[in-house]
Design an enzyme around this catalytic site. Structure first.
Site, PDB file in Angstrom:
ATOM      1  N   GLY A 154      15.667 -43.233 -23.195  1.00 31.74           N
ATOM      2  CA  GLY A 154      15.885 -41.793 -23.193  1.00 31.74           C
ATOM      3  C   GLY A 154      17.336 -41.429 -22.888  1.00 31.74           C
ATOM      4  O   GLY A 154      18.261 -41.986 -23.473  1.00 31.74           O
ATOM      5  N   GLU A 193      29.795 -58.997 -45.055  1.00 34.45           N
ATOM      6  CA  GLU A 193      29.348 -60.144 -45.856  1.00 34.45           C
ATOM      7  C   GLU A 193      28.238 -59.786 -46.846  1.00 34.45           C
ATOM      8  O   GLU A 193      27.290 -60.541 -47.044  1.00 34.45           O
ATOM      9  CB  GLU A 193      28.916 -61.297 -44.942  1.00 34.45           C
ATOM     10  CG  GLU A 193      30.075 -61.887 -44.172  1.00 34.45           C
ATOM     11  CD  GLU A 193      29.692 -63.131 -43.411  1.00 34.45           C
ATOM     12  OE1 GLU A 193      28.924 -63.953 -43.943  1.00 34.45           O
ATOM     13  OE2 GLU A 193      30.154 -63.276 -42.275  1.00 34.45           O
ATOM     14  N   PRO A 198      41.055 -53.633 -50.229  1.00 35.39           N
ATOM     15  CA  PRO A 198      40.735 -52.199 -50.279  1.00 35.39           C
ATOM     16  C   PRO A 198      39.774 -51.833 -51.407  1.00 35.39           C
ATOM     17  O   PRO A 198      38.944 -50.932 -51.263  1.00 35.39           O
ATOM     18  CB  PRO A 198      42.107 -51.543 -50.469  1.00 35.39           C
ATOM     19  CG  PRO A 198      43.063 -52.484 -49.819  1.00 35.39           C
ATOM     20  CD  PRO A 198      42.511 -53.848 -50.108  1.00 35.39           C
ATOM     21  N   ILE A 216      40.188 -57.779 -42.054  1.00 34.93           N
ATOM     22  CA  ILE A 216      40.179 -59.213 -41.800  1.00 34.93           C
ATOM     23  C   ILE A 216      40.003 -59.466 -40.307  1.00 34.93           C
ATOM     24  O   ILE A 216      40.857 -59.104 -39.487  1.00 34.93           O
ATOM     25  CB  ILE A 216      41.463 -59.875 -42.321  1.00 34.93           C
ATOM     26  CG1 ILE A 216      41.645 -59.553 -43.814  1.00 34.93           C
ATOM     27  CG2 ILE A 216      41.415 -61.383 -42.066  1.00 34.93           C
ATOM     28  CD1 ILE A 216      40.448 -59.878 -44.687  1.00 34.93           C
ATOM     29  N   GLN A 218      15.891 -45.139 -27.542  1.00 32.60           N
ATOM     30  CA  GLN A 218      14.797 -44.169 -27.468  1.00 32.60           C
ATOM     31  C   GLN A 218      13.933 -44.400 -26.237  1.00 32.60           C
ATOM     32  O   GLN A 218      13.504 -43.448 -25.563  1.00 32.60           O
ATOM     33  CB  GLN A 218      13.939 -44.282 -28.743  1.00 32.60           C
ATOM     34  CG  GLN A 218      12.964 -43.142 -28.936  1.00 32.60           C
ATOM     35  CD  GLN A 218      13.650 -41.836 -29.317  1.00 32.60           C
ATOM     36  OE1 GLN A 218      14.813 -41.832 -29.716  1.00 32.60           O
ATOM     37  NE2 GLN A 218      12.944 -40.730 -29.170  1.00 32.60           N
TER      38      GLN A 218
END
Length: 388
Positions: A347, A371, A136, A165, A344
């Protein structure tokens, strides 16, 4: 017509065969179930995992000495990773995830430890495994982890918590990193292999994620978990070294994964742009679209070339910390851009779930974070420049 990457150097017949096997499996088995796996949210496709194991894709990267496929060079591993992730990056990463578990054992483990924990991963129905580093309050700063390992006779007693994990709900074994002395920073980090059935170890609920849902993540809680000293990898304090060497390899493989994803996005955008008619012509004939596709192609090729450079240097025994960081940084950010560009280009259809590109855009975001974030990769590269 899909975008075909031209190899920078000649590949061996074996390398081409492994890449073709992965590409065929990705097209036949992975791509058709990608949407269903995404919709399931927190379920890994275990039947597909077993089918991948049956053709050797879950253990091809393990040494022949433990029964694996013997493909220990990072160049071939990168080619396979890229091909699998062209089908779907989340599923592709799942299929090769036992390699991530194996790396610290190969780097730090004894021959007996390698046989004990790696040989079972090479069969037709191998267990899933996991690498447990993140906490954490310790993400990119792996040296600051707080999970404690206290020596008690012939054992260590582990207490702490791990977060995010991968494979945690399914894993049989964890390579778990803890500190034997918080005051020593990185020099206190030590690695252990821990069985999930060890008393005191519990796994939290699956986490709901933005993307890459084929790999299920969860927290791990350690409450006086007793681990035999014989299950320690290397000496006390060697864990951080093993982890960083693992990251050098895995960051190169992330470069390969993201190249596969970016190429998949480009292929869909190319196909759509060639068929979609607006203002009387296919939209690929409009310069705004054509230039975007050209930028996508350049980014895909750039990611591929940086990844292959880092892989070849790694295989040559060179230190590739900066090159691996560059492969991961460029690959992940190019994948994010290319998946955006695919959305994009399509559309409204790109924004819908009729196509996979919206999913791929969600999937891509993880690779700018896991990572070591993009910020960390830039820091790694900047430090290399400063030393030079």
């Amino acid at each position: 017509m899909p975008h075909v990457l031209r190899d920078a150097v000649a590949l061996t017949a074996e390398q081409r065969q492994f890449r073709e096997l992965a590409a065929e499996f990705a097209a036949r088995e992975i791509r058709p179930i990608a949407r269903a796996v995404d919709d399931a949210q927190t379920e890994s496709p275990l039947r597909l995992w077993r089918r991948a194991a049956a053709v050797g894709l879950t253990g091809f990267m393990l040494p022949e000495s433990v029964g694996g496929g013997g493909v220990t060079d990072l160049v071939t591993q990168s080619l396979v990773q890229e091909a699998l992730c062209h089908g779907d990056i989340g599923i592709g990463n799942l299929i090769t995830s036992n390699g991530f578990f194996a790396d610290p054992i190969l780097e730090l483990g004894t021959p007996e430890q390698r046989e004990r924990w790696l040989a079972p991963l090479t069969g037709d129905d191998p267990p899933l495994t996991a690498l447990a580093v993140t906490e954490p309050d310790a993400g990119s700063d792996a040296a600051s982890l707080r999970t404690r390992a206290v020596r008690d006779g012939d054992s260590y007693v582990l207490n702490g918590q791990k977060a995010w994990i991968s494979n945690a709900p399914y894993a049989k074994w964890f390579v778990l990193f803890a500190t034997v002395d918080p005051g020593r920073g990185a020099k206190g980090v030590t690695a252990f292999v821990v069985d999930r059935d060890t008393p005191g170890l519990s796994v939290g609920k699956p986490m709901r994620k933005l993307g890459q849902r084929a790999i299920v993540n969860a927290e791990i809680f350690l409450d006086d978990v007793r681990v035999p000293a014989a299950d320690r990898l290397g000496e006390e304090g060697q864990g951080f070294y093993g982890l960083m060497r693992t990251f050098d390899a895995s960051r190169v493989l992330i470069g390969a994964s993201t190249t596969g994803l970016a190429r998949a996005a480009l292929d869909v955008a190319l196909d759509y742009a060639g068929r979609r008619i607006q203002f009387g012509v296919p939209i690929i004939e409009h310069q705004a679209v054509a230039f975007r596709l050209a930028d996508m192609a350049v980014k895909v090729d750039t990611s591929h070339l940086l990844t292959q450079r880092a892989a070849r240097l790694f295989d040559a025994g060179e230190t590739v910390t900066a090159e691996a960081a560059a492969a991961k940084l460029v690959g992940s950010e190019n994948a994010m851009w290319c998946t955006w560009a695919a959305v994009q280009t399509l559309g409204g259809w790109g924004y819908s779930q009729e196509f996979l590109v919206e999913k791929w855009m969600r999937d891509a975001k993880l690779e700018e974070i896991e990572e070591g974030t993009s910020d960390i990769q830039r820091l790694v590269i900047a430090r290399r420049l400063a030393r030079a």
